[in-house]
Write an enzyme that holds these catalytic residues in place. Structure first.
Site, PDB file in Angstrom:
ATOM      1  N   SER A 148       0.975  -1.315  -0.032  1.00 46.50           N
ATOM      2  CA  SER A 148      -0.013  -0.222  -0.037  1.00 46.50           C
ATOM      3  C   SER A 148       1.010   1.323  -0.036  1.00 46.50           C
ATOM      4  O   SER A 148       1.682   1.410  -1.026  1.00 46.50           O
ATOM      5  CB  SER A 148      -1.136   0.133   1.254  1.00 46.50           C
ATOM      6  OG  SER A 148      -1.837   0.961   1.048  1.00 46.50           O
ATOM      7  N   HIS A 202      -8.109  -4.707  -0.703  1.00 43.15           N
ATOM      8  CA  HIS A 202      -6.910  -4.112  -0.272  1.00 43.15           C
ATOM      9  C   HIS A 202      -6.860  -4.588   1.223  1.00 43.15           C
ATOM     10  O   HIS A 202      -7.606  -4.858   1.909  1.00 43.15           O
ATOM     11  CB  HIS A 202      -7.117  -2.649  -0.083  1.00 43.15           C
ATOM     12  CG  HIS A 202      -6.239  -1.706  -0.163  1.00 43.15           C
ATOM     13  ND1 HIS A 202      -5.173  -1.505  -1.230  1.00 43.15           N
ATOM     14  CD2 HIS A 202      -5.366  -1.308   1.172  1.00 43.15           C
ATOM     15  CE1 HIS A 202      -4.050  -0.721  -0.551  1.00 43.15           C
ATOM     16  NE2 HIS A 202      -4.322  -0.539   0.759  1.00 43.15           N
ATOM     17  N   ASP A 259     -10.107  -3.392  -5.587  1.00 45.41           N
ATOM     18  CA  ASP A 259      -9.381  -2.287  -5.068  1.00 45.41           C
ATOM     19  C   ASP A 259      -9.219  -1.363  -5.774  1.00 45.41           C
ATOM     20  O   ASP A 259      -8.844  -1.497  -7.032  1.00 45.41           O
ATOM     21  CB  ASP A 259      -7.994  -2.969  -4.492  1.00 45.41           C
ATOM     22  CG  ASP A 259      -7.160  -1.959  -3.923  1.00 45.41           C
ATOM     23  OD1 ASP A 259      -7.250  -0.865  -3.799  1.00 45.41           O
ATOM     24  OD2 ASP A 259      -6.028  -2.348  -3.491  1.00 45.41           O
TER      25      ASP A 259
END
Length: 313
Positions: free
Chosen positions: A155, A279, A249
């Site tokens: 991320s 995610h 996502d």
């Protein structure tokens, strides 16, 4: 509107519901302090412990005006590569404990030493503070180790790993590879997964708008490569790159766009989208079959790049 009941299996829904029980979808409406407390509690609830044989040591790196905590994981007396790991958390959450077990497992399953970096967080420290710490940590590893260096992150941490890769192309110890896990790289938000999965479970476009403003203090830094690696006009001489994204996502298209840019510039890159995953699925690697298989792919990619091998078509 995307029908997630058809894309996401029962195991993954159970993971989403468990996550939401600790970290509600409206958490971004709370204060930063409350968000951090909620996130830290969630991470503790998902903590899977250390594999046998892994030892960790906390150290502090000295930057020009502050110190950077790192945690070093070892499972071998003779690691063949060093992984610098940057954690996720939207640049406002997380630290050495939030991804502690992930790093320990990465160490155990590759045999590589892992250096996890506790970079400064927004809003107390606006961009480029996180990048600056990420870069200092890389330079410390380059100075103190002789083994090949890989960059890895999930991320927000995937963003930092890519930014460091772009900034170290002329470095004598430049990375031999990078593995980016559902990274946010600054892609075009008017198309692709940003539109198709704008309301995905676990991460929405509303969440992303909040994280963006918090990280920058409202300033426009969209052309800054250390903020959005996809803004770079030059993708040549980047290290071999493996990107693993989640289908459900908003960020998924970033991985595909980044890999395409690396390949177009003559480099090696491979992007794989995990069907039906969301995610943050690293926390599901012990409970969801799809996430377990994906984590194995990530481990294999890290191990391969550390050996300076490339087996992707």
């Amino acid at each position: 509107m995307t029908d997630y009941t058809k894309l996401i299996d029962a195991e993954t829904w159970a993971f989403i519901e468990r996550t939401n029980s600790y970290y509600p979808p409206d958490t971004i409406d709370y204060t930063i302090e409350q968000q951090r407390a909620i996130y830290d509690r969630m991470c503790r609830e998902f903590f899977a412990g250390y594999p046998d044989g892994v030892k960790a040591e906390d150290r502090t790196l000295t930057a020009p005006l502050h110190e950077i905590p790192v945690r070093i994981y070892r499972a071998s007396a003779d690691p063949k590569a060093i992984v610098v790991y940057y954690h996720g958390g939207g640049f406002i959450l997380g630290g050495l404990d939030s991804h502690d077990d992930v790093c320990a497992e990465l160490c155990a399953r590759t045999g590589y030493e892992v250096v996890s970096v506790d970079y400064r967080l927004a809003p107390e420290h606006l961009h480029p503070a996180a990048f600056d710490d990420a870069f200092v940590a890389f330079e410390w590893v380059a100075k103190n180790y002789t083994q090949p260096i890989l960059l890895c992150g999930d991320s927000a941490g995937g963003n930092l790993a890519a930014a460091v890769s772009h900034s170290t192309r002329g470095h004598a110890r430049r990375p031999v590879g990078q593995v980016l896990i559902y990274p946010g790289l600054g892609g075009d938000q008017s198309k692709g997964s940003y539109v198709t999965h704008a309301e995905a479970p676990m991460l929405t476009m509303r969440d992303m708008a909040f994280y963006k403003d918090i990280r920058t203090g409202g300033a426009d830094v969209s052309g800054d490569v250390t903020y959005t690696p996809l803004a770079d006009a030059d993708f040549s001489n980047l290290p071999p790159t493996v990107i693993v994204t989640a289908e459900c996502d908003p960020l998924s298209s970033d991985g595909q766009a980044y890999a395409a840019r690396v390949i177009a510039a003559g480099g090696k890159a491979f992007s794989h989208e995990e069907p039906g995953l969301v995610h943050g699925y690293l926390r599901a690697r012990h409970t969801v079959g799809r996430a377990r298989a994906s984590f194995t792919r990530i481990i294999e990619a890290v191990a391969m790049l550390g050996r300076r091998e490339w087996a992707f078509a």
